[in-house]
Design a protein around this motif. Structure first.
Motif, mmCIF file in Angstrom:
data_model
loop_
_atom_site.group_PDB
_atom_site.id
_atom_site.type_symbol
_atom_site.label_atom_id
_atom_site.label_comp_id
_atom_site.label_asym_id
_atom_site.label_seq_id
_atom_site.Cartn_x
_atom_site.Cartn_y
_atom_site.Cartn_z
ATOM 1 N N HIS A 27 1.251 -1.214 0.177
ATOM 2 C CA HIS A 27 0.044 -0.312 0.010
ATOM 3 C C HIS A 27 1.044 1.457 0.260
ATOM 4 O O HIS A 27 1.223 2.077 -0.776
ATOM 5 C CB HIS A 27 -0.667 -0.005 1.364
ATOM 6 C CG HIS A 27 -2.446 1.045 0.888
ATOM 7 N ND1 HIS A 27 -3.131 1.247 1.918
ATOM 8 C CD2 HIS A 27 -2.813 1.597 0.510
ATOM 9 C CE1 HIS A 27 -3.834 1.702 1.369
ATOM 10 N NE2 HIS A 27 -3.496 2.455 0.830
ATOM 11 N N HIS A 79 -3.667 9.515 1.135
ATOM 12 C CA HIS A 79 -3.211 8.352 1.563
ATOM 13 C C HIS A 79 -2.303 8.933 3.160
ATOM 14 O O HIS A 79 -2.082 8.362 3.908
ATOM 15 C CB HIS A 79 -2.331 8.089 1.006
ATOM 16 C CG HIS A 79 -2.953 6.878 -0.087
ATOM 17 N ND1 HIS A 79 -3.489 7.193 -0.651
ATOM 18 C CD2 HIS A 79 -2.951 5.430 -0.004
ATOM 19 C CE1 HIS A 79 -4.451 6.497 -1.128
ATOM 20 N NE2 HIS A 79 -3.353 4.765 -0.618
ATOM 21 N N TYR A 129 -13.450 6.209 -0.126
ATOM 22 C CA TYR A 129 -12.602 6.780 1.200
ATOM 23 C C TYR A 129 -13.854 6.954 2.268
ATOM 24 O O TYR A 129 -14.805 7.552 1.976
ATOM 25 C CB TYR A 129 -12.206 7.745 1.899
ATOM 26 C CG TYR A 129 -10.882 7.717 0.584
ATOM 27 C CD1 TYR A 129 -9.391 6.884 1.589
ATOM 28 C CD2 TYR A 129 -10.865 8.125 -0.566
ATOM 29 C CE1 TYR A 129 -8.480 6.930 0.753
ATOM 30 C CE2 TYR A 129 -9.347 7.680 -1.482
ATOM 31 C CZ TYR A 129 -7.992 6.897 -0.438
ATOM 32 O OH TYR A 129 -6.755 7.179 -1.583
ATOM 33 N N ASP A 162 -9.320 3.790 4.432
ATOM 34 C CA ASP A 162 -8.922 3.684 2.933
ATOM 35 C C ASP A 162 -10.097 2.679 2.704
ATOM 36 O O ASP A 162 -10.393 1.493 3.531
ATOM 37 C CB ASP A 162 -7.596 3.669 2.462
ATOM 38 C CG ASP A 162 -7.580 3.275 1.181
ATOM 39 O OD1 ASP A 162 -8.300 2.714 0.350
ATOM 40 O OD2 ASP A 162 -5.952 3.712 0.848
ATOM 41 N N HIS A 166 -7.016 -2.580 -2.490
ATOM 42 C CA HIS A 166 -5.743 -3.039 -1.537
ATOM 43 C C HIS A 166 -5.536 -2.440 -0.034
ATOM 44 O O HIS A 166 -4.649 -2.632 -0.017
ATOM 45 C CB HIS A 166 -4.513 -2.007 -3.116
ATOM 46 C CG HIS A 166 -4.746 -0.074 -2.030
ATOM 47 N ND1 HIS A 166 -4.985 0.265 -3.135
ATOM 48 C CD2 HIS A 166 -5.365 0.711 -1.569
ATOM 49 C CE1 HIS A 166 -5.427 2.381 -3.376
ATOM 50 N NE2 HIS A 166 -5.242 1.591 -1.803
HETATM 51 MN MN MN Z 1 -5.097 3.366 -0.643
#
Ligand code: MN
Length: 213
Positions: A27, A79, A129, A162, A166
């Motif tokens: 990630h 992120h 998100y 998130d 992934h």
């Molecule tokens: Mn992500």
């Protein structure tokens, strides 16, 4: 000065067992780094190269000619925010003070906040998100699609989870609910959320304008 991959605030195995070291490696080292590299490539010969990350996001939002720059800039910001929304030893037990009172006032109880956050995350279709946000003095939960950060919607983000596959697939496969429940129970960084609430205005967690000069 190019946009940077901000260092993680903890070790890659620090969020286990909710998020494994293996997931963190992919990630952070592949996905997050990929957004930073791509953003630097896309902006290299444009005026955006010298802008603050948040300005790039706001100025490219909803501009069809700048979709790629928006997506990559927003993903770098998201992120940076997501990593800081978690901390080892966080979660429900670490909630207290003003924020706990605000949650109890605006959601009725911590339990109803938790159920709304989980429902918002689980019901969200596809990538995106789940956010705890403040709008007009009231806390609420929103889920945004793909790379969209609350700052372009006029909302102040306090906490992000998130929801891209992934983020949880290697550890929890299709069980998004288990991942989001673990995020709230064990990882949510309430001190960070409190800082966002107390800040004068919504600020990016890193890459402040002064760092771009
Ligand atoms: Mn992500």
């Amino acid at each position: 000065m190019p946009f940077v991959l901000t260092p993680l605030p903890y070790a890659k195995n620090a969020l286990e067992p909710v998020i494994s070291e293996r997931t963190m490696s992919f990630h952070y080292d592949k996905h997050h780094r990929g957004y930073v590299d791509k953003l630097n490539k896309l902006t290299a010969t444009t005026p955006f190269a010298l802008a603050a990350l948040e300005d790039v996001i706001v100025r490219t939002w909803s501009k069809p000619d700048h979709t790629k720059i928006f997506n990559n800039a927003a993903q770098v910001w998201n992120h940076d925010f997501f990593w800081r929304s978690m901390t080892p030893g966080g979660g429900h037990a670490a909630l207290g003070g003003t924020l706990q009172k605000r949650i109890e006032t605006d959601f009725g109880s911590y339990e109803s906040f938790e159920e709304s956050f989980i429902a918002g995350a689980v019901d969200h279709f596809g990538s995106g998100y789940a956010w705890l946000v403040e709008e007009a003095g009231r806390l609420s939960i929103v889920a945004t699609q793909d790379a969209i950060p609350p700052i372009v919607l006029g909302l102040r983000p306090l906490l992000a989870c998130d929801l891209w596959e992934h983020a949880y697939y290697l550890d929890h496969q299709n069980d998004r609910e288990k991942f989001v429940r673990g995020f709230l129970d064990k990882l949510a960084n309430w001190s960070y959320a409190q800082e966002q609430l107390s800040a004068k205005h919504a600020a990016p967690p890193s890459q402040h304008p002064e760092a771009r000069l």
